[in-house]
Write a protein that holds these residues in place. Structure first.
Motif, PDB file in Angstrom:
ATOM      1  N   TRP A  91       0.813  -1.201   0.000  1.00 42.06           N
ATOM      2  CA  TRP A  91       0.000   0.000   0.000  1.00 42.06           C
ATOM      3  C   TRP A  91       0.862   1.273   0.000  1.00 42.06           C
ATOM      4  O   TRP A  91       0.548   2.254  -0.682  1.00 42.06           O
ATOM      5  N   LEU A  92       1.972   1.225   0.731  1.00 42.36           N
ATOM      6  CA  LEU A  92       2.883   2.381   0.741  1.00 42.36           C
ATOM      7  C   LEU A  92       3.505   2.590  -0.637  1.00 42.36           C
ATOM      8  O   LEU A  92       3.637   3.721  -1.108  1.00 42.36           O
ATOM      9  N   LEU A  93       3.852   1.487  -1.307  1.00 42.73           N
ATOM     10  CA  LEU A  93       4.439   1.602  -2.657  1.00 42.73           C
ATOM     11  C   LEU A  93       3.414   2.149  -3.646  1.00 42.73           C
ATOM     12  O   LEU A  93       3.726   3.023  -4.468  1.00 42.73           O
ATOM     13  N   MET A  94       2.188   1.661  -3.567  1.00 49.39           N
ATOM     14  CA  MET A  94       1.137   2.146  -4.478  1.00 49.39           C
ATOM     15  C   MET A  94       0.877   3.633  -4.250  1.00 49.39           C
ATOM     16  O   MET A  94       0.674   4.400  -5.192  1.00 49.39           O
ATOM     17  N   THR A  95       0.891   4.034  -2.981  1.00 46.59           N
ATOM     18  CA  THR A  95       0.668   5.448  -2.644  1.00 46.59           C
ATOM     19  C   THR A  95       1.803   6.306  -3.195  1.00 46.59           C
ATOM     20  O   THR A  95       1.569   7.337  -3.842  1.00 46.59           O
ATOM     21  N   SER A  96       3.018   5.846  -2.951  1.00 44.46           N
ATOM     22  CA  SER A  96       4.195   6.591  -3.394  1.00 44.46           C
ATOM     23  C   SER A  96       4.225   6.732  -4.924  1.00 44.46           C
ATOM     24  O   SER A  96       4.504   7.811  -5.461  1.00 44.46           O
ATOM     25  N   ASP A  97       3.897   5.647  -5.630  1.00 44.97           N
ATOM     26  CA  ASP A  97       3.863   5.696  -7.111  1.00 44.97           C
ATOM     27  C   ASP A  97       2.901   6.778  -7.596  1.00 44.97           C
ATOM     28  O   ASP A  97       3.197   7.541  -8.511  1.00 44.97           O
TER      29      ASP A  97
END
Ligand code: ZN
Length: 235
Positions: free
Chosen positions: A156-162
Motif C-alpha cells: 500500500w505504501l508503494l502504491m501510494t508513493s507511485d
C-alpha cells in the motif's frame, strides 16, 4: 482553451486520449484542488461529478460501519473516480476519500453518461480502465484476506508513493488503519517492523520510504500484479 492544452495533461487516462478527442473534452474539465481526508462520495450518494486525479489519490473504501472500513481500490493519475456513472449507475457503492491532497480534473456525471453512448475513443478508454480497476479490486480482496498486514502495508505504501510521485507523504495511523481494515495497534506493529528494518521512517504523521527496492521485496506479489495491470491498460 489554450492551444497547448494537451501538453499539460497530467492525468494519464486523459493523456492517453487521441489529441482531438482530448481537445473536444477540455471544456468539460474543471481543474480543482482536493484536500487530505475530504470525502467526495459516501455509499448511497448520488454521483454528480467524476474526478481524474493529477497528483492526488482518491481511495475507494468499503464501509461496514463508521469505524470499520477497508480500501478496495485506489485511484491516482492512472484513473478516474466515479466510474459507476459510466456503467449507468448514478449512486456510489463505496466511500471515496482523498488519501493524497493535490489537484484533479472534474467532469460532470451527465457528460460521462453522454460519452458512454457516443462509443468514441473516450468510451473505449473508460471501458479498458473499468477492467483495470476491476482487476485491482479483485486482487485487493484476495490480498486483504490472505496476505499479512506487514506485506499489505508495504504494498500500500508503494502504491501510494507511485501515485503521488514522491517517497515522502503525510499519513496518520487512523488513516492507515481505515485503509487496511485493521486496528491501530496492528498498523503500529507493521509500521514498526518496516521502520526497524530501515525500509521506512515514520514520524509525526509523515512516512518516508528509505529503501524502495527492499520495501518492494517485502510487499506481497499483489503490488506487481496491480502495477502491471494499470500500466498495461494505458498502452
Ligand atoms: Zn497482497
Amino acid at each position: 482553451m489554450p492551444s497547448n492544452a494537451s501538453h499539460a495533461v497530467v492525468n494519464r487516462l486523459l493523456a492517453a486520449l487521441p489529441r482531438d478527442e482530448y481537445k473536444r473534452l477540455v471544456p468539460e474539465l474543471t481543474p480543482i484542488a482536493i484536500t487530505f481526508g475530504e470525502v467526495l462520495y459516501e455509499p448511497g450518494d448520488r454521483i454528480k461529478h467524476v474526478y481524474f486525479p493529477n497528483d492526488s489519490i482518491i481511495s475507494l473504501l468499503s464501509a461496514m460501519s463508521e469505524r470499520s472500513t477497508l480500501e478496495v481500490g485506489m485511484v491516482g493519475s492512472e484513473g478516474m473516480a466515479g466510474l459507476s456513472v459510466f456503467a449507468g449507475v448514478n449512486v456510489s457503492l463505496t466511500r471515496a476519500i482523498v488519501q493524497g491532497a493535490g489537484t484533479a480534473m472534474r467532469m460532470s456525471a451527465a457528460v460521462v453518461r453522454q460519452e458512454a453512448n457516443r462509443l468514441g475513443p473516450f468510451h473505449k478508454l473508460l471501458h479498458r480502465y473499468s477492467h483495470s480497476l476491476q482487476s485491482q479490486v479483485s486482487q485487493s480482496s484476495a490480498c486483504n484476506r490472505f496476505h499479512s498486514v506487514n506485506d499489505r502495508l508495504a504494498r500500500w505504501l508503494l502504491m501510494t508513493s507511485d501515485r503521488l510521485g514522491t517517497d515522502e507523504f503525510r499519513l496518520t495511523q487512523e488513516f492507515m488503519s481505515n485503509m487496511l481494515g485493521v486496528r491501530r495497534e496492528g498498523v503500529n506493529q507493521a509500521a514498526g517492523t518496516l521502520q526497524s528494518a530501515k525500509l521506512i521512517r515514520y514520524s509525526r504523521g509523515m512516512i518516508t520510504i528509505l529503501n524502495r527496492g527492499r520495501l518492494r521485496v517485502n510487499a506481497c506479489e499483489c503490488y506487481s500484479i496491480i502495477k502491471a495491470e494499470s500500466d498495461q491498460y494505458l498502452n
